[in-house]
Design an enzyme around this catalytic site. Sequence first.
Site, PDB file in Angstrom:
ATOM      1  CG  HIS A   1      -9.080  -1.839   4.240  1.00 43.37           C
ATOM      2  ND1 HIS A   1      -9.006  -1.690   2.622  1.00 43.37           N
ATOM      3  CD2 HIS A   1      -8.851  -0.556   4.521  1.00 43.37           C
ATOM      4  CE1 HIS A   1      -8.456  -0.748   2.438  1.00 43.37           C
ATOM      5  NE2 HIS A   1      -8.445   0.341   3.328  1.00 43.37           N
ATOM      6  CG  ASP A   2     -11.745   1.616   3.177  1.00 41.49           C
ATOM      7  OD1 ASP A   2     -10.883   2.030   2.271  1.00 41.49           O
ATOM      8  OD2 ASP A   2     -11.161   1.624   4.459  1.00 41.49           O
TER       9      ASP A   2
ATOM     10  CG  ASP B   1      -2.434   0.182   0.957  1.00 41.45           C
ATOM     11  OD1 ASP B   1      -3.005  -0.301   1.376  1.00 41.45           O
ATOM     12  OD2 ASP B   1      -2.529   1.457   0.210  1.00 41.45           O
TER      13      ASP B   1
ATOM     14  CG  ASP C   1      -4.968   5.455   1.042  1.00 41.90           C
ATOM     15  OD1 ASP C   1      -4.922   6.436   1.659  1.00 41.90           O
ATOM     16  OD2 ASP C   1      -5.862   4.455   1.055  1.00 41.90           O
TER      17      ASP C   1
ATOM     18  CD  GLU D   1      -9.111   4.123  -1.646  1.00 42.19           C
ATOM     19  OE1 GLU D   1      -9.928   3.692  -0.858  1.00 42.19           O
ATOM     20  OE2 GLU D   1      -8.051   4.944  -1.268  1.00 42.19           O
TER      21      GLU D   1
HETATM   22  O1  TEU Z   1      -9.863   5.381   1.642  1.00 45.71           O
HETATM   23  C1  TEU Z   1     -10.231   6.202   1.137  1.00 45.71           C
HETATM   24  C2  TEU Z   1     -11.975   6.244   1.281  1.00 45.71           C
HETATM   25  O2  TEU Z   1     -12.443   6.781   0.252  1.00 45.71           O
HETATM   26  C3  TEU Z   1     -12.580   5.782   2.204  1.00 45.71           C
HETATM   27  O3  TEU Z   1     -11.969   6.413   3.397  1.00 45.71           O
HETATM   28  C4  TEU Z   1     -13.980   6.042   2.116  1.00 45.71           C
HETATM   29  O4  TEU Z   1     -14.287   7.269   2.089  1.00 45.71           O
HETATM   30  C5  TEU Z   1     -14.655   5.377   3.242  1.00 45.71           C
HETATM   31  O5  TEU Z   1     -13.957   4.555   4.319  1.00 45.71           O
HETATM   32  C6  TEU Z   1     -15.666   4.595   2.704  1.00 45.71           C
HETATM   33  O6  TEU Z   1     -16.649   4.580   3.518  1.00 45.71           O
HETATM   34  C7  TEU Z   1      -8.450   5.031   1.927  1.00 45.71           C
HETATM   35  C8  TEU Z   1      -8.444   3.796   2.543  1.00 45.71           C
HETATM   36  O7  TEU Z   1      -8.767   2.600   2.175  1.00 45.71           O
HETATM   37  C9  TEU Z   1      -8.924   3.823   3.952  1.00 45.71           C
HETATM   38  O8  TEU Z   1      -8.825   2.812   4.699  1.00 45.71           O
HETATM   39  C10 TEU Z   1      -8.261   5.083   4.802  1.00 45.71           C
HETATM   40  O9  TEU Z   1      -9.222   5.294   5.897  1.00 45.71           O
HETATM   41  C11 TEU Z   1      -8.420   6.312   3.826  1.00 45.71           C
HETATM   42  O10 TEU Z   1      -8.016   5.993   2.424  1.00 45.71           O
HETATM   43  C12 TEU Z   1      -7.197   7.457   4.258  1.00 45.71           C
HETATM   44  O11 TEU Z   1      -6.044   6.757   4.228  1.00 45.71           O
END
Ligand code: TEU
Length: 559
Positions: free
Chosen positions: A317-318, A104, A201, A245
Amino acid sequence: MPPEPPVGGEWWRSAVVYQIWPRSFSDSDGDGIGDLPGIADRLDHLAGLGVDVLWLSPVYPSPQDDAGYDISDYRDIEPVFGTLADFDALLAAVHERGMRLVIDLVVNHTSDEHPWFAESRSSRDNPKRDWYWWRDEAPNDWRSFFSGPAWERDETTGEYYLHLFSRKQPDLNWENPQVRAAVYEMMRWWLDCGVDGFRMDVINMISKDLASGEFLCGPRIHEFLQEMHCEVFASRPGTFLTVGEMPGVSVEQARLFTDPARAEVDMVFQFEHVRLDQGATKWDLRPLDLRDLKASLGRWQTGLADAGWNSLYWNNHDQPRAVSRFGSDAPEHRVASAKLLATVLHLQRGTPYVYQGEELGMTNTAFESIADFRDIESLRHYAEAVAGGAESETVLAALRVMGRDNARTPVQWDASEHAGFTTGTPWIPVNPNHREINAADQWADPASVLHHYRALIALRHPDSECHEPAVVHGDFTMLLPDDPTVYAFSRRHRDDERGDVELLVLANFSAEPVTAAVPQADAWDGAELLLGNLPDAPAAPATAPLRAWEARVLRRVTR
Ligand code: TEU
């Protein structure tokens, strides 16, 4: 060594990626937190599943304000996850099994405990002041993704700094060429360590224009990504996987980002299909209409058919667990619907991503009170909403459905007390349904969700006896777009040996039997049933009613 790349070097077009979120994958030292040696212990599971690439979510030193997406040192390993030696050993073991490992890259922001920010905040004329965004006053009303304003006043100098995520995640100023050079040097350092690429990210947020208020796909985003490709990858032999992403990215923008001729990224993570059951915010829950899902994913299939390439995912994971969100986690339908979701996703054109535990059909878990949650996004939303007068139960109801912690309970390896995840006390409780849903049982059960994933993944592998090139290379046609229950599409591919190969995918997204009114369906009745998710396939697989959550993949070959 990883297998030879197919012609054109774009090996990732026939690859399947498995995402590991280390904190909850496998714990080797009993401290209740997953770690790198724990991942190494589970490589047989991953190799057996047949995945080609492991994507490792962050394991770098971090105060863990946002579970590692707040990095304080880019060139080391957080001690709770292990050491650089553990990382090297894992990487070697992954390569020995013919798999690849991408890490990542979190460079839209650092942790506020990173030395770069410590210097930058120390004084207004520090040489690294301009490595971040500082202003006398908050220049706009940008909101943090984790609730509250995105500008934080810093005591040391009284100025405000930007943080699109938590206040412990200050945004880097990519307008500053020194920042970009430092990031590219760090990326080259990891490539020298032998990693096979990067998941980037929120990479479409690195170009910001405060005046226009723009930070998604900002004015210099293509320039920065092309510069990165040139500075990091262009001069290196071999081919790497880069996936960006990109919240809010459109099909048109993705065509530009993923067009190989532009040398930016290989694919993007887009968010359209994971926002169809949300209103103004992710907590404003809406029922999912299958026609909207087909329209969205169909648009991305056709939109990137002749330029670029799609990433395919239901969860990560989100996002909450796929089977609970898009399928049914009712005991009588969970297995069939988990297989159905895998079938629909893996038979589309693009690179599939499997999130840890998805191959087992793991579900969302039950959260009683706010004390059960760990994720900063959920905790800050709850605090802000309740402070704003919302009923605690109302807010909790949304967190239970859409909260990220649903994806973050430990992987369920077996039916023992802590599901074989740890011999200690897990940092977050294991889902109690691990007694029914776990890897050990599913390896022993040929009809399990796990073995269905293995069958789908094998279709993409040239060295597998059930390799079907149409899955990787075939063009995509959506069928029955207006059908509220059936997801149907075809893939067509002409190959020199066999001639025209056509696949028909039929999937019933409901618990009621339904007939798929496919055009000239009877012309398919002689076709071969390549894959089904339920036993006792009917004699006429194209016209026979689809049972509850049934999916069928038919193949016909015409010379
Ligand atoms: O996620 C970005 C992102 O778009 C998410 O935060 C999203 O808005 C939300 O979680 C969905 O509901 C990335 C990573 O994948 C996330 O784990 C991090 O929290 C975020 O960036 C900040 O680094």
